[in-house]
Design a protein around this motif. Sequence first.
Motif, PDB file in Angstrom:
ATOM      1  N   GLU A 159     -11.574   1.714  46.843  1.00 53.10           N
ATOM      2  CA  GLU A 159     -10.778   0.970  47.814  1.00 53.10           C
ATOM      3  C   GLU A 159     -11.111  -0.511  47.852  1.00 53.10           C
ATOM      4  O   GLU A 159     -10.287  -1.325  48.285  1.00 53.10           O
ATOM      5  CB  GLU A 159     -10.963   1.573  49.215  1.00 53.10           C
ATOM      6  N   HIS A 160     -12.318  -0.879  47.395  1.00 49.14           N
ATOM      7  CA  HIS A 160     -12.735  -2.268  47.556  1.00 49.14           C
ATOM      8  C   HIS A 160     -13.136  -2.943  46.251  1.00 49.14           C
ATOM      9  O   HIS A 160     -13.204  -4.167  46.184  1.00 49.14           O
ATOM     10  CB  HIS A 160     -13.907  -2.347  48.547  1.00 49.14           C
ATOM     11  N   GLY A 161     -13.436  -2.165  45.241  1.00 46.24           N
ATOM     12  CA  GLY A 161     -13.732  -2.744  43.945  1.00 46.24           C
ATOM     13  C   GLY A 161     -15.108  -3.355  43.801  1.00 46.24           C
ATOM     14  O   GLY A 161     -15.415  -3.962  42.771  1.00 46.24           O
ATOM     15  N   ILE A 162     -15.966  -3.217  44.811  1.00 48.42           N
ATOM     16  CA  ILE A 162     -17.329  -3.735  44.717  1.00 48.42           C
ATOM     17  C   ILE A 162     -18.280  -2.733  45.357  1.00 48.42           C
ATOM     18  O   ILE A 162     -17.869  -1.844  46.107  1.00 48.42           O
ATOM     19  CB  ILE A 162     -17.493  -5.104  45.416  1.00 48.42           C
ATOM     20  N   ARG A 163     -19.556  -2.884  45.062  1.00 53.64           N
ATOM     21  CA  ARG A 163     -20.573  -2.018  45.643  1.00 53.64           C
ATOM     22  C   ARG A 163     -21.405  -2.787  46.663  1.00 53.64           C
ATOM     23  O   ARG A 163     -21.581  -3.996  46.560  1.00 53.64           O
ATOM     24  CB  ARG A 163     -21.474  -1.451  44.541  1.00 53.64           C
ATOM     25  N   GLY A 164     -21.945  -2.062  47.626  1.00 50.88           N
ATOM     26  CA  GLY A 164     -22.745  -2.704  48.656  1.00 50.88           C
ATOM     27  C   GLY A 164     -24.124  -3.114  48.167  1.00 50.88           C
ATOM     28  O   GLY A 164     -24.693  -4.103  48.622  1.00 50.88           O
ATOM     29  N   TYR A 165     -24.676  -2.342  47.221  1.00 50.77           N
ATOM     30  CA  TYR A 165     -26.007  -2.626  46.699  1.00 50.77           C
ATOM     31  C   TYR A 165     -25.910  -2.718  45.186  1.00 50.77           C
ATOM     32  O   TYR A 165     -25.519  -1.759  44.528  1.00 50.77           O
ATOM     33  CB  TYR A 165     -26.993  -1.526  47.088  1.00 50.77           C
ATOM     34  N   THR A 166     -26.224  -3.871  44.643  1.00 53.18           N
ATOM     35  CA  THR A 166     -26.114  -4.088  43.210  1.00 53.18           C
ATOM     36  C   THR A 166     -27.380  -4.761  42.704  1.00 53.18           C
ATOM     37  O   THR A 166     -27.781  -5.813  43.221  1.00 53.18           O
ATOM     38  CB  THR A 166     -24.901  -4.985  42.866  1.00 53.18           C
ATOM     39  N   ILE A 167     -28.002  -4.162  41.722  1.00 51.29           N
ATOM     40  CA  ILE A 167     -29.186  -4.747  41.081  1.00 51.29           C
ATOM     41  C   ILE A 167     -28.790  -5.185  39.679  1.00 51.29           C
ATOM     42  O   ILE A 167     -28.315  -4.362  38.881  1.00 51.29           O
ATOM     43  CB  ILE A 167     -30.358  -3.752  41.019  1.00 51.29           C
ATOM     44  N   VAL A 168     -28.946  -6.445  39.373  1.00 53.90           N
ATOM     45  CA  VAL A 168     -28.562  -6.976  38.076  1.00 53.90           C
ATOM     46  C   VAL A 168     -29.825  -7.324  37.286  1.00 53.90           C
ATOM     47  O   VAL A 168     -30.689  -8.072  37.764  1.00 53.90           O
ATOM     48  CB  VAL A 168     -27.690  -8.247  38.220  1.00 53.90           C
TER      49      VAL A 168
END
Length: 452
Positions: A440-449
């Motif tokens: 629904e939003h296309g992004i994640r709340g927690y992202t580790i790069v």
Amino acid sequence: MITITAADSLLAMAPTALETVSTAAAAESASTAEALNSLSTQVSTNALTANNVWMMLATALVFIMHLGFAGVEAGFTQAKNTVNILFKNTLTPAIGLLSYAIVGFMIMYPSNWLVDGIFGFGFGLTSPTGADGALDLTYNSGYTYWTDFLFQGMFAATTATIVSGAVAERIKISSYLIFTAIYVSFIYPLIGSWQWGGGFLSEMGFYDFAGSTLVHSVGGWAALAGIMILGPRIGKYGANGEVNDFPGSSVPLAVIGVFLLWLGWFGFNGGSVLSADPATTSLVLVTTSLAACAGAVSGVLTAKAVFKRLDLGMGLNGILAGLVGITAGADLMSPLEAIIIGLIAGALVVLGAMTMDKLKLDDCVGAVSVHLVCGIFGTLAVGMFGAKAGFDQLINQAIGVLVCGGVAFGSSFIIFKVLDTIWGIRVTAEHEKAGMDSHEHGIRGYTIVFDD
């Protein structure tokens, strides 16, 4: 001869002297009266300013509760739905306040009852009683019309936020936002008008100082209706009756959220004094804090007895339970009575959560056990403890609980059912399993790069 002449001269001057003295006395009296009037005006102006500043501060504290709700809900739910949770909690106060401004405020505080004590319309945001509402005191002599609207509007938006946590992780966001707009526009203000707007519950003697029923259980009933229609999350309940606890995304975030809610409650209950009166405001803040503390201790001890562990989640919900429990009678209770109410509410929230799971009613954050169960108890507590305790008052409180509960649950069930019939209120199983953030939003709340 000279002496007689002097005497005659003095006698001739006497009326003039008396007139002069009288004029001076009158002038002094007028000056004193003017000074007293000026002092009275200054005192009234200062009192209005103090009341208005306190009410605006209380409004800000209630507003920050939305960040608290966002933290609690996002922290206790799964990481794959974090953005979805935060999106809902961002849009809820925005839509809620707009809905209340356009329709809700007029319904909640009627100046003209179309159906005596049941339904009416007030001035509304677009047509205040004065020229612009900025210094209009016709509606409330203690603070301005605009301040009153904003304070009450924050309460309205809070009611909708209660629903958000209960139905999280499987409701379509469009359906939730439509429900919020309808509920805050019509249902919440209608029920509120029966008490705070001077309707039939107020005339009957029902008492709800800051909203154990009018805010918390009204939101809790709506949450229960949503849960029943949505059904539990996939995998929540096993075939053999086991309950699967899904890991929350962030325990620290949930703790921060609860403490923000506790902070906001100083405005929620303290602002409900509707003035900066030092005696009542001080008492309310003390009873509010003590009930929260007692709720925390009771929640932990009850969970330890039942689950054989020190359960942080139940300690946090115990704090909220104590706060909800004291809200209806925070201005009526002694500090000791506030502690007793908090202790009972803390135990009830644990038992309420267990009952929900036994009935397979999936409440992601315990909103029903906190806001509905403890809201009902807090309302009834007005008839059991404090300045209004008595059998007649208890009956009035019970009638208020039943009437408000029946309308809140019934209307919410109908709204959710209609939305479900039209286009469905639950996301697909695929979206639910994968998480709504990516779909629904296309992004994640927690992202580790990681850098290469």
